[in-house]
Design a protein around this motif. Structure first.
Motif, PDB file in Angstrom:
ATOM      1  N   GLU A 139       0.829  -1.210   0.000  1.00  0.00           N
ATOM      2  CA  GLU A 139       0.000   0.000   0.000  1.00  0.00           C
ATOM      3  C   GLU A 139       0.863   1.258   0.000  1.00  0.00           C
ATOM      4  O   GLU A 139       0.483   2.284  -0.569  1.00  0.00           O
ATOM      5  N   MET A 140       2.047   1.193   0.647  1.00  0.00           N
ATOM      6  CA  MET A 140       2.947   2.352   0.707  1.00  0.00           C
ATOM      7  C   MET A 140       3.538   2.694  -0.662  1.00  0.00           C
ATOM      8  O   MET A 140       3.974   3.815  -0.877  1.00  0.00           O
ATOM      9  N   LEU A 141       3.527   1.751  -1.581  1.00  0.00           N
ATOM     10  CA  LEU A 141       4.095   1.997  -2.912  1.00  0.00           C
ATOM     11  C   LEU A 141       3.177   2.871  -3.758  1.00  0.00           C
ATOM     12  O   LEU A 141       3.588   3.356  -4.813  1.00  0.00           O
ATOM     13  N   GLY A 142       1.979   3.090  -3.347  1.00  0.00           N
ATOM     14  CA  GLY A 142       1.079   4.050  -3.976  1.00  0.00           C
ATOM     15  C   GLY A 142       0.746   3.783  -5.424  1.00  0.00           C
ATOM     16  O   GLY A 142       0.769   4.698  -6.234  1.00  0.00           O
ATOM     17  N   GLY A 143       0.470   2.561  -5.797  1.00  0.00           N
ATOM     18  CA  GLY A 143       0.043   2.261  -7.163  1.00  0.00           C
ATOM     19  C   GLY A 143       1.166   2.236  -8.179  1.00  0.00           C
ATOM     20  O   GLY A 143       0.912   2.162  -9.379  1.00  0.00           O
ATOM     21  N   LYS A 144       2.403   2.315  -7.739  1.00  0.00           N
ATOM     22  CA  LYS A 144       3.527   2.284  -8.680  1.00  0.00           C
ATOM     23  C   LYS A 144       3.973   0.859  -8.975  1.00  0.00           C
ATOM     24  O   LYS A 144       4.898   0.639  -9.745  1.00  0.00           O
ATOM     25  N   ALA A 145       3.317  -0.114  -8.337  1.00  0.00           N
ATOM     26  CA  ALA A 145       3.677  -1.520  -8.533  1.00  0.00           C
ATOM     27  C   ALA A 145       2.430  -2.371  -8.724  1.00  0.00           C
ATOM     28  O   ALA A 145       1.347  -2.005  -8.279  1.00  0.00           O
ATOM     29  N   VAL A 146       2.622  -3.491  -9.400  1.00  0.00           N
ATOM     30  CA  VAL A 146       1.571  -4.481  -9.584  1.00  0.00           C
ATOM     31  C   VAL A 146       2.066  -5.761  -8.918  1.00  0.00           C
ATOM     32  O   VAL A 146       3.228  -6.138  -9.069  1.00  0.00           O
ATOM     33  N   MET A 147       1.178  -6.422  -8.196  1.00  0.00           N
ATOM     34  CA  MET A 147       1.567  -7.631  -7.489  1.00  0.00           C
ATOM     35  C   MET A 147       1.494  -8.813  -8.450  1.00  0.00           C
ATOM     36  O   MET A 147       0.418  -9.217  -8.875  1.00  0.00           O
ATOM     37  N   ASP A 148       2.659  -9.362  -8.827  1.00  0.00           N
ATOM     38  CA  ASP A 148       2.692 -10.557  -9.673  1.00  0.00           C
ATOM     39  C   ASP A 148       2.369 -11.794  -8.859  1.00  0.00           C
ATOM     40  O   ASP A 148       1.717 -12.713  -9.340  1.00  0.00           O
ATOM     41  N   LYS A 149       2.875 -11.814  -7.631  1.00  0.00           N
ATOM     42  CA  LYS A 149       2.649 -12.955  -6.751  1.00  0.00           C
ATOM     43  C   LYS A 149       2.239 -12.431  -5.384  1.00  0.00           C
ATOM     44  O   LYS A 149       2.941 -11.626  -4.784  1.00  0.00           O
ATOM     45  N   GLU A 150       1.084 -12.852  -4.925  1.00  0.00           N
ATOM     46  CA  GLU A 150       0.563 -12.436  -3.623  1.00  0.00           C
ATOM     47  C   GLU A 150       1.526 -12.886  -2.513  1.00  0.00           C
ATOM     48  O   GLU A 150       2.239 -13.865  -2.681  1.00  0.00           O
ATOM     49  N   PRO A 151       1.523 -12.190  -1.354  1.00  0.00           N
ATOM     50  CA  PRO A 151       2.374 -12.633  -0.242  1.00  0.00           C
ATOM     51  C   PRO A 151       1.966 -14.038   0.199  1.00  0.00           C
ATOM     52  O   PRO A 151       0.792 -14.296   0.445  1.00  0.00           O
ATOM     53  N   LYS A 152       2.938 -14.927   0.244  1.00  0.00           N
ATOM     54  CA  LYS A 152       2.639 -16.319   0.545  1.00  0.00           C
ATOM     55  C   LYS A 152       3.781 -16.900   1.375  1.00  0.00           C
ATOM     56  O   LYS A 152       4.946 -16.599   1.141  1.00  0.00           O
ATOM     57  N   THR A 153       3.435 -17.738   2.345  1.00  0.00           N
ATOM     58  CA  THR A 153       4.436 -18.381   3.196  1.00  0.00           C
ATOM     59  C   THR A 153       5.016 -19.585   2.464  1.00  0.00           C
ATOM     60  O   THR A 153       4.266 -20.447   1.996  1.00  0.00           O
ATOM     61  N   GLU A 154       6.340 -19.618   2.358  1.00  0.00           N
ATOM     62  CA  GLU A 154       7.039 -20.752   1.755  1.00  0.00           C
ATOM     63  C   GLU A 154       8.137 -21.175   2.716  1.00  0.00           C
ATOM     64  O   GLU A 154       9.223 -20.593   2.717  1.00  0.00           O
ATOM     65  N   GLY A 155       7.856 -22.149   3.541  1.00  0.00           N
ATOM     66  CA  GLY A 155       8.827 -22.595   4.540  1.00  0.00           C
ATOM     67  C   GLY A 155       9.020 -21.528   5.606  1.00  0.00           C
ATOM     68  O   GLY A 155       8.072 -21.111   6.263  1.00  0.00           O
ATOM     69  N   ARG A 156      10.256 -21.051   5.762  1.00  0.00           N
ATOM     70  CA  ARG A 156      10.549 -20.016   6.759  1.00  0.00           C
ATOM     71  C   ARG A 156      10.409 -18.609   6.170  1.00  0.00           C
ATOM     72  O   ARG A 156      10.644 -17.631   6.862  1.00  0.00           O
ATOM     73  N   ASN A 157      10.112 -18.501   4.891  1.00  0.00           N
ATOM     74  CA  ASN A 157      10.059 -17.195   4.224  1.00  0.00           C
ATOM     75  C   ASN A 157       8.637 -16.829   3.818  1.00  0.00           C
ATOM     76  O   ASN A 157       7.816 -17.694   3.543  1.00  0.00           O
ATOM     77  N   ILE A 158       8.414 -15.522   3.732  1.00  0.00           N
ATOM     78  CA  ILE A 158       7.180 -15.000   3.139  1.00  0.00           C
ATOM     79  C   ILE A 158       7.644 -14.217   1.925  1.00  0.00           C
ATOM     80  O   ILE A 158       8.484 -13.315   2.041  1.00  0.00           O
ATOM     81  N   LEU A 159       7.127 -14.550   0.749  1.00  0.00           N
ATOM     82  CA  LEU A 159       7.584 -13.935  -0.491  1.00  0.00           C
ATOM     83  C   LEU A 159       6.445 -13.229  -1.212  1.00  0.00           C
ATOM     84  O   LEU A 159       5.300 -13.681  -1.197  1.00  0.00           O
ATOM     85  N   MET A 160       6.816 -12.142  -1.893  1.00  0.00           N
ATOM     86  CA  MET A 160       5.883 -11.395  -2.737  1.00  0.00           C
ATOM     87  C   MET A 160       6.711 -10.851  -3.907  1.00  0.00           C
ATOM     88  O   MET A 160       7.833 -10.384  -3.711  1.00  0.00           O
ATOM     89  N   ILE A 161       6.185 -10.920  -5.123  1.00  0.00           N
ATOM     90  CA  ILE A 161       6.911 -10.418  -6.294  1.00  0.00           C
ATOM     91  C   ILE A 161       6.109  -9.278  -6.900  1.00  0.00           C
ATOM     92  O   ILE A 161       4.909  -9.389  -7.135  1.00  0.00           O
ATOM     93  N   LEU A 162       6.798  -8.145  -7.135  1.00  0.00           N
ATOM     94  CA  LEU A 162       6.181  -6.943  -7.686  1.00  0.00           C
ATOM     95  C   LEU A 162       6.798  -6.625  -9.040  1.00  0.00           C
ATOM     96  O   LEU A 162       7.984  -6.861  -9.260  1.00  0.00           O
ATOM     97  N   SER A 163       6.009  -6.042  -9.906  1.00  0.00           N
ATOM     98  CA  SER A 163       6.538  -5.551 -11.178  1.00  0.00           C
ATOM     99  C   SER A 163       6.029  -4.128 -11.381  1.00  0.00           C
ATOM    100  O   SER A 163       5.044  -3.714 -10.763  1.00  0.00           O
ATOM    101  N   PRO A 164       6.695  -3.330 -12.232  1.00  0.00           N
ATOM    102  CA  PRO A 164       6.289  -1.932 -12.413  1.00  0.00           C
ATOM    103  C   PRO A 164       4.878  -1.806 -12.985  1.00  0.00           C
ATOM    104  O   PRO A 164       4.491  -2.581 -13.859  1.00  0.00           O
TER     105      PRO A 164
END
Length: 192
Positions: free
Chosen positions: A165-190
């Motif tokens: 939300e802090m990015l203010g619409g300058k990014a698109v979420m390619d991959k939603e935040p998701k727990t993978e083992g010990r990590n939480i990952l999210m991928i953004l693109s312009p």
């Protein structure tokens, strides 16, 4: 295009070889290198001159003070064109250089957050992420959960959503935040 195998000896291991493959682009056959009995000939202006022997086509090329170049060796009969081969190679090299220059390589940059990150640090990371997105790169945002944090993965996902939300619409979420083992990952693109 074909591959040439090169064996490189390693000084530390005298009987071990590293095999490296190098690609070599096939060069066109020109003038006397063309040994086919019959070839289809195209003039320098692009007109079809018909099927003739390679020696007759070579004689036509020499009369025009140009080269005979085999363009399509797999055709039946092979296609040859009368042209200035030096100029042809120069134009091809120029096109390849232009294509390489126009290619845009998209990199995947990474930003690390923590589950206990403060708002000031989150603002700094958001500015850095906006910079990376402005350069046209994708950004992988990750949180590494330690110890008892793994039991509260929902808090990490909330941090990720607040960060997006802090990015203010300058990014698109390619991959939603998701727990993978010990990590939480999210991928953004312009954003476009």
């Amino acid at each position: 295009m074909y591959y040439v195998e090169t064996r490189v000896a390693d000084a530390r291991r005298p009987f071990n070889f590293d095999v490296r493959y190098t690609t070599i682009k096939e060069q066109h056959q020109i003038n006397e290198e063309i040994r086919d009995r019959e070839v289809r000939v195209i003039s320098a202006e692009g007109e079809q001159l018909g099927i003739m022997s390679a020696s007759a086509a070579l004689q036509l090329a020499e009369e025009a003070d140009l080269d005979l170049v085999k363009i399509s060796p797999n055709a039946v009969p092979p296609v040859c064109k009368i042209m200035n081969y030096g100029k042809f190679k120069f134009e091809q090299a120029k096109k390849e250089k232009e294509n390489r220059k126009n290619q845009k390589v998209v990199e995947l940059k990474e930003i690390y957050l923590s589950m206990t990150i403060d708002i000031g640090d989150l603002n700094v990371k958001a500015k850095k992420t906006i910079e990376m997105l402005g350069d046209g790169n994708k950004v992988k945002v990750s949180i590494r959960m330690r110890g008892r944090q793994q039991a509260h993965a929902v808090m990490g996902i909330d941090v990720m959503k607040r960060f997006f939300e802090m990015l203010g619409g300058k990014a698109v979420m390619d991959k939603e935040p998701k727990t993978e083992g010990r990590n939480i990952l999210m991928i953004l693109s312009p954003a476009k």
